[in-house]
Design a protein around this motif. Structure first.
Motif, short mmCIF file in Angstrom:
data_model
loop_
_atom_site.label_atom_id
_atom_site.label_comp_id
_atom_site.label_asym_id
_atom_site.label_seq_id
_atom_site.Cartn_x
_atom_site.Cartn_y
_atom_site.Cartn_z
N MET A 1 0.84 -1.18 0.00
CA MET A 1 0.00 0.00 0.00
C MET A 1 0.89 1.25 0.00
O MET A 1 1.82 1.36 0.78
N VAL A 2 0.58 2.17 -0.89
CA VAL A 2 1.35 3.40 -1.03
C VAL A 2 0.89 4.41 0.03
O VAL A 2 -0.30 4.67 0.15
N GLU A 3 1.84 4.94 0.77
CA GLU A 3 1.52 5.99 1.74
C GLU A 3 1.06 7.22 0.97
O GLU A 3 1.69 7.65 0.01
N PHE A 4 -0.08 7.78 1.41
CA PHE A 4 -0.65 8.93 0.70
C PHE A 4 -1.54 9.69 1.68
O PHE A 4 -2.55 9.16 2.13
N SER A 5 -1.16 10.90 2.03
CA SER A 5 -1.99 11.72 2.91
C SER A 5 -1.82 13.19 2.54
O SER A 5 -0.86 13.58 1.88
N ALA A 6 -2.81 13.97 2.99
CA ALA A 6 -2.78 15.41 2.73
C ALA A 6 -3.18 16.14 4.00
O ALA A 6 -4.06 15.70 4.73
N ASP A 7 -2.52 17.25 4.23
CA ASP A 7 -2.86 18.13 5.34
C ASP A 7 -3.85 19.15 4.77
O ASP A 7 -3.46 20.04 4.01
N ILE A 8 -5.14 18.97 5.10
CA ILE A 8 -6.16 19.86 4.56
C ILE A 8 -6.55 20.91 5.60
O ILE A 8 -6.49 20.65 6.80
N ALA A 9 -6.94 22.08 5.11
CA ALA A 9 -7.30 23.18 6.02
C ALA A 9 -8.52 23.91 5.49
O ALA A 9 -8.83 23.89 4.30
N ASN A 10 -9.18 24.60 6.40
CA ASN A 10 -10.30 25.46 6.08
C ASN A 10 -9.73 26.72 5.43
O ASN A 10 -9.02 27.48 6.09
N LEU A 11 -10.02 26.94 4.16
CA LEU A 11 -9.43 28.05 3.41
C LEU A 11 -9.85 29.40 3.97
O LEU A 11 -9.02 30.30 4.09
N ARG A 12 -11.09 29.54 4.33
CA ARG A 12 -11.58 30.83 4.84
C ARG A 12 -10.84 31.20 6.13
O ARG A 12 -10.38 32.32 6.29
N LYS A 13 -10.71 30.24 7.04
CA LYS A 13 -10.02 30.52 8.31
C LYS A 13 -8.53 30.73 8.05
O LYS A 13 -7.91 31.61 8.66
N TYR A 14 -7.96 29.94 7.16
CA TYR A 14 -6.54 30.05 6.84
C TYR A 14 -6.24 31.44 6.26
O TYR A 14 -5.25 32.07 6.62
N GLY A 15 -7.12 31.91 5.38
CA GLY A 15 -6.96 33.25 4.80
C GLY A 15 -7.07 34.34 5.85
O GLY A 15 -6.51 35.42 5.69
N GLY A 16 -7.77 34.05 6.94
CA GLY A 16 -7.91 35.01 8.03
C GLY A 16 -6.84 34.86 9.11
O GLY A 16 -6.91 35.50 10.16
N GLY A 17 -5.86 34.01 8.85
CA GLY A 17 -4.75 33.85 9.78
C GLY A 17 -4.95 32.80 10.85
O GLY A 17 -4.16 32.70 11.79
N VAL A 18 -6.01 31.98 10.73
CA VAL A 18 -6.27 30.93 11.72
C VAL A 18 -6.05 29.58 11.04
O VAL A 18 -6.66 29.27 10.02
N LEU A 19 -5.17 28.78 11.61
CA LEU A 19 -4.89 27.46 11.05
C LEU A 19 -5.81 26.44 11.67
O LEU A 19 -5.75 26.16 12.87
N CYS A 20 -6.69 25.90 10.87
CA CYS A 20 -7.62 24.85 11.29
C CYS A 20 -7.45 23.72 10.28
O CYS A 20 -8.05 23.74 9.20
N ASP A 21 -6.59 22.75 10.61
CA ASP A 21 -6.24 21.71 9.64
C ASP A 21 -6.30 20.33 10.26
O ASP A 21 -6.40 20.17 11.47
N THR A 22 -6.23 19.33 9.39
CA THR A 22 -6.17 17.93 9.81
C THR A 22 -5.53 17.12 8.70
O THR A 22 -5.51 17.53 7.54
N ILE A 23 -5.02 15.97 9.06
CA ILE A 23 -4.42 15.06 8.09
C ILE A 23 -5.49 14.08 7.62
O ILE A 23 -6.19 13.48 8.44
#
Length: 134
Positions: free
Chosen positions: A1-23
């Protein structure tokens, strides 16, 4: 199995300077995607609400072909395709990606997984065998 993950974030919050992310690991299920979206405060799966901050992929070169706004469904399909490849196909895929063959978007990478029969691998022990050096 190939390792494959992404760190996704809420774009609106990220654009406002708040990091709200998860893998999010791939391949994934609808339930896992929905749980990840709830975790970052996104109601529905719209590309315009999600940014991908980073990738961790066990195939060299794939992450650089994927952008910040690649759709989660495309990533999931690509991960599924990679996990269906046998070891020889995975070597062909990796070699093609490393040489920039059809490796500039998720769509191209997915298409590449269906066209590996157009590639041949030739083992080379040194540069002279390959016609380099000497």
């Amino acid at each position: 199995m190939v390792e494959f993950s992404a760190d996704i974030a809420n774009l609106r919050k990220y654009g406002g300077g708040v990091l709200c992310d998860t893998i999010l690991s791939f391949p994934t299920t609808t339930e896992q995607v929905q749980a990840a979206l709830r975790e970052i405060g996104v109601d529905r799966l719209f590309s315009s609400e999600i940014i991908i901050l980073d990738y961790s992929i066990g195939v060299k070169g794939v992450a650089r072909a994927l952008g910040e706004y690649t759709h989660i469904n495309e990533l999931n399909y690509l991960a599924s395709r990679l996990n269906e490849l046998d070891p020889e196909e995975l070597m062909k895929f990796t070699a093609a990606v490393e040489h920039g063959e059809y490796a500039s978007s998720a769509e191209e990478l997915i298409n590449l997984t269906f066209n590996l029969d157009h590639y041949e691998l030739y083992p080379v022990q040194n540069a002279e065998e390959y016609g380099l050096g000497g």
